[in-house]
Motif scaffolding. Structure first.
Motif, PDB file in Angstrom:
ATOM      1  N   LEU A  52       0.922  -1.295   0.107  1.00  0.00           N
ATOM      2  CA  LEU A  52       0.029   0.143   0.013  1.00  0.00           C
ATOM      3  C   LEU A  52       0.883   1.173  -0.026  1.00  0.00           C
ATOM      4  CD1 LEU A  52      -2.981   0.976   0.040  1.00  0.00           C
ATOM      5  CD2 LEU A  52      -2.645   1.024   2.657  1.00  0.00           C
ATOM      6  N   VAL A  53       0.795   2.089  -1.044  1.00  0.00           N
ATOM      7  CA  VAL A  53       1.591   3.292  -1.338  1.00  0.00           C
ATOM      8  C   VAL A  53       0.861   4.636  -1.131  1.00  0.00           C
ATOM      9  CG1 VAL A  53       3.289   1.882  -2.445  1.00  0.00           C
ATOM     10  CG2 VAL A  53       1.619   2.981  -3.726  1.00  0.00           C
ATOM     11  N   GLY A  54      -0.462   4.506  -1.251  1.00  0.00           N
ATOM     12  CA  GLY A  54      -1.213   5.836  -1.610  1.00  0.00           C
ATOM     13  C   GLY A  54      -2.593   5.738  -0.847  1.00  0.00           C
ATOM     14  N   VAL A  55      -3.108   6.573  -0.089  1.00  0.00           N
ATOM     15  CA  VAL A  55      -4.341   6.401   0.539  1.00  0.00           C
ATOM     16  C   VAL A  55      -5.005   7.863   0.263  1.00  0.00           C
ATOM     17  CG1 VAL A  55      -5.683   5.996   2.791  1.00  0.00           C
ATOM     18  CG2 VAL A  55      -3.776   4.889   2.116  1.00  0.00           C
ATOM     19  N   THR A  56      -6.365   7.866  -0.145  1.00  0.00           N
ATOM     20  CA  THR A  56      -7.286   8.965   0.053  1.00  0.00           C
ATOM     21  C   THR A  56      -8.677   8.559   0.549  1.00  0.00           C
ATOM     22  OG1 THR A  56      -6.249   9.650  -2.074  1.00  0.00           O
ATOM     23  CG2 THR A  56      -8.255  10.673  -1.687  1.00  0.00           C
ATOM     24  N   PHE A  57      -8.903   9.241   1.791  1.00  0.00           N
ATOM     25  CA  PHE A  57     -10.268   9.243   2.384  1.00  0.00           C
ATOM     26  C   PHE A  57     -11.267  10.180   1.761  1.00  0.00           C
ATOM     27  CE2 PHE A  57     -13.440   9.916   5.583  1.00  0.00           C
ATOM     28  CZ  PHE A  57     -13.965   8.406   5.559  1.00  0.00           C
ATOM     29  N   GLU A  61     -24.744  17.665  -1.583  1.00  0.00           N
ATOM     30  CA  GLU A  61     -23.791  18.593  -1.474  1.00  0.00           C
ATOM     31  C   GLU A  61     -22.518  18.082  -2.127  1.00  0.00           C
ATOM     32  OE1 GLU A  61     -23.336  20.167   2.500  1.00  0.00           O
ATOM     33  OE2 GLU A  61     -25.665  20.198   2.905  1.00  0.00           O
ATOM     34  N   ASP A  62     -21.644  18.675  -1.845  1.00  0.00           N
ATOM     35  CA  ASP A  62     -20.338  18.831  -2.524  1.00  0.00           C
ATOM     36  C   ASP A  62     -19.559  17.682  -2.060  1.00  0.00           C
ATOM     37  OD1 ASP A  62     -20.680  21.068  -3.811  1.00  0.00           O
ATOM     38  OD2 ASP A  62     -19.387  22.236  -2.554  1.00  0.00           O
ATOM     39  N   GLY A  63     -18.647  16.962  -2.749  1.00  0.00           N
ATOM     40  CA  GLY A  63     -17.658  15.903  -2.195  1.00  0.00           C
ATOM     41  C   GLY A  63     -16.587  16.333  -1.506  1.00  0.00           C
ATOM     42  N   TRP A  64     -15.924  15.612  -0.684  1.00  0.00           N
ATOM     43  CA  TRP A  64     -15.094  16.322   0.120  1.00  0.00           C
ATOM     44  C   TRP A  64     -13.954  15.191   0.120  1.00  0.00           C
ATOM     45  CZ3 TRP A  64     -13.626  20.934   1.485  1.00  0.00           C
ATOM     46  CH2 TRP A  64     -12.888  21.293   2.484  1.00  0.00           C
ATOM     47  N   ILE A  65     -12.510  15.821  -0.062  1.00  0.00           N
ATOM     48  CA  ILE A  65     -11.329  15.085   0.257  1.00  0.00           C
ATOM     49  C   ILE A  65     -10.760  15.220   1.643  1.00  0.00           C
ATOM     50  CG2 ILE A  65      -8.800  14.465  -0.668  1.00  0.00           C
ATOM     51  CD1 ILE A  65      -9.925  15.222  -3.374  1.00  0.00           C
ATOM     52  N   GLY A  79      -2.837  11.022  -9.638  1.00  0.00           N
ATOM     53  CA  GLY A  79      -3.743   9.925  -9.881  1.00  0.00           C
ATOM     54  C   GLY A  79      -4.578   9.957  -8.909  1.00  0.00           C
ATOM     55  N   MET A  80      -4.512   9.920  -7.656  1.00  0.00           N
ATOM     56  CA  MET A  80      -5.622   9.746  -6.539  1.00  0.00           C
ATOM     57  C   MET A  80      -6.544  11.131  -6.527  1.00  0.00           C
ATOM     58  SD  MET A  80      -3.830   8.016  -2.955  1.00  0.00           S
ATOM     59  CE  MET A  80      -2.706   9.238  -2.966  1.00  0.00           C
ATOM     60  N   LEU A  81      -6.133  12.215  -7.049  1.00  0.00           N
ATOM     61  CA  LEU A  81      -6.944  13.336  -6.951  1.00  0.00           C
ATOM     62  C   LEU A  81      -7.729  13.256  -8.048  1.00  0.00           C
ATOM     63  CD1 LEU A  81      -4.551  16.166  -5.786  1.00  0.00           C
ATOM     64  CD2 LEU A  81      -6.566  15.645  -4.870  1.00  0.00           C
ATOM     65  N   HIS A  82      -7.328  12.652  -9.195  1.00  0.00           N
ATOM     66  CA  HIS A  82      -8.183  12.554 -10.541  1.00  0.00           C
ATOM     67  C   HIS A  82      -9.140  11.564 -10.202  1.00  0.00           C
ATOM     68  CE1 HIS A  82      -5.102  14.414 -13.552  1.00  0.00           C
ATOM     69  NE2 HIS A  82      -5.791  15.280 -12.804  1.00  0.00           N
ATOM     70  N   GLU A  83      -8.868  10.165  -9.348  1.00  0.00           N
ATOM     71  CA  GLU A  83      -9.675   9.485  -9.226  1.00  0.00           C
ATOM     72  C   GLU A  83     -10.931   9.758  -8.265  1.00  0.00           C
ATOM     73  OE1 GLU A  83     -11.619   5.337  -8.995  1.00  0.00           O
ATOM     74  OE2 GLU A  83     -10.260   6.551 -10.617  1.00  0.00           O
ATOM     75  N   ALA A  84     -10.463  10.727  -7.272  1.00  0.00           N
ATOM     76  CA  ALA A  84     -11.298  11.098  -6.259  1.00  0.00           C
ATOM     77  C   ALA A  84     -12.321  12.134  -7.071  1.00  0.00           C
ATOM     78  CB  ALA A  84     -10.598  11.784  -5.355  1.00  0.00           C
ATOM     79  N   SER A  85     -11.971  12.799  -7.732  1.00  0.00           N
ATOM     80  CA  SER A  85     -12.858  13.838  -8.727  1.00  0.00           C
ATOM     81  C   SER A  85     -13.784  12.921  -9.546  1.00  0.00           C
ATOM     82  CB  SER A  85     -12.308  14.595  -9.514  1.00  0.00           C
ATOM     83  OG  SER A  85     -11.246  15.587  -8.730  1.00  0.00           O
ATOM     84  N   ALA A  86     -13.264  12.104 -10.316  1.00  0.00           N
ATOM     85  CA  ALA A  86     -14.210  10.972 -10.777  1.00  0.00           C
ATOM     86  C   ALA A  86     -15.190  10.320 -10.191  1.00  0.00           C
ATOM     87  CB  ALA A  86     -13.348  10.089 -11.827  1.00  0.00           C
TER      88      ALA A  86
END
Length: 314
Positions: free
Chosen positions: A226-231, A238-242, A259-266
């Motif tokens: 595991l090398v990256g985590v986004t919650f 309402e809006d999504g939130w990282i 890549g994680m930021l783009h995936e979160a937005s998608a």
């Protein structure tokens, strides 16, 4: 001590008590904070579940580290101090100008000192000029700057990760590894106090609304490391939130965070969320990363701290 310290200097006719983790108190605090945010920033960020999960942290003793100020039965102000170091104070817009904020500021300092802390800090909106003046008059100095950034749902982002890495679904067995990736990254910040797993879990995977899709994991395809985590937080219509994003120090500067930021937005675009927001601060060095993917600053906040030992510099 099983009750909050008394608030010195509270105006006549007002009463105090600790907040209690009941629906009534949670709703009252959420309503109070919402009114304060709307008056200062013109938007409301607080969510009822934010209060619920904050109060559920094992490291937080609500009975002694919170206090509400009441006019009759109505909550008009509240203050909290987490682990004797981080304070929050909110006063209803209709109750300002009566010295309540000043009295609560002193209360947070007294509680921190009673807990053996040498410093106390608060973060408030840069639009709150009254609070900035109050802090300056009471010996607080600059700690760091925080920003809220947003990106609007215009075009679905192109999601890509560096060769050799992939997204993998979250399972319960990933919890402690995910926590460690985040904790190790956040502990690189100056003056940051480590968090325990249970406190982190209360704010993330133990939230009543948590679903596995909210935890994005990036792993090495060769080793499953595991090398990256986004919650992610999902505020319904309402809006999504990282809420949190972290990459292992050994795997940075390869495009994993982007890549994680783009995936979160998608993910949020697919759920019909009009915007995606994130909070970062000057300790992280991440502002440029968020701006690079098209996010823009909408509000800023300043953390101010005070050394409770007379004559000592922070």
């Amino acid at each position: 001590m099983d009750a909050p310290l008394p608030i010195d200097g509270l105006p006549d006719g007002l009463t105090q008590r600790a907040m209690v983790a009941t629906d009534a108190d949670i709703d009252a605090v959420a309503s109070l904070i919402a009114a304060a945010e709307l008056a200062i920033d013109g938007v409301v960020d607080i969510d009822r579940e934010d209060i619920l999960t904050d109060w559920a942290r094992p490291g937080y003793h609500l009975a002694t580290e919170s206090v509400g100020v009441f006019e009759g039965e109505r909550l008009i102000a509240e203050a909290e101090v987490f682990k004797g170091r981080r304070a929050e104070v909110h006063v209803h817009p209709h109750a300002r100008g009566r010295g309540i904020g000043t009295a609560l500021l002193a209360w947070t300092e007294d509680l921190a000192a009673a807990r053996g802390s040498t410093t106390i800090a608060q973060t408030v909106s840069d639009a709150n000029e009254v609070a900035a003046d109050l802090f300056a008059r009471h010996g607080y100095v600059y700690g760091h700057t925080s920003w809220i950034l947003e990106i609007e749902n215009i075009d679905r982002p192109k999601v890509s990760l560096p060769a050799g890495f992939a997204f993998r679904p979250y399972t319960d067995s990933d919890a402690r590894d995910a926590f460690q990736v985040i904790e190790d990254a956040f502990n690189e910040w100056p003056n940051r106090h480590p968090a325990g797993f249970d406190d982190w879990a209360a704010l993330t995977i133990r939230r009543p609304s948590f679903e596995p899709w909210q935890m994005l994991l990036v792993v090495s395809e060769d080793t499953d490391e595991l090398v990256g985590v986004t919650f992610l937080l999902d505020y319904a219509a309402e809006d999504g939130w990282i809420l949190q994003l972290a990459t292992k120090a050994t795997h940075r500067h390869q495009g994993i965070a982007t890549g994680m930021l783009h995936e979160a937005s998608a993910v949020f675009w697919d759920r019909g969320r009009p915007k995606v927001g994130v909070n970062t601060d000057s300790r992280t060095g991440a502002l440029a990363l968020y701006e690079k993917v098209g996010m823009h600053v909408t509000r800023s906040y300043t953390n101010r701290a005070k050394d409770l030992r007379s004559g000592h510099a922070l």
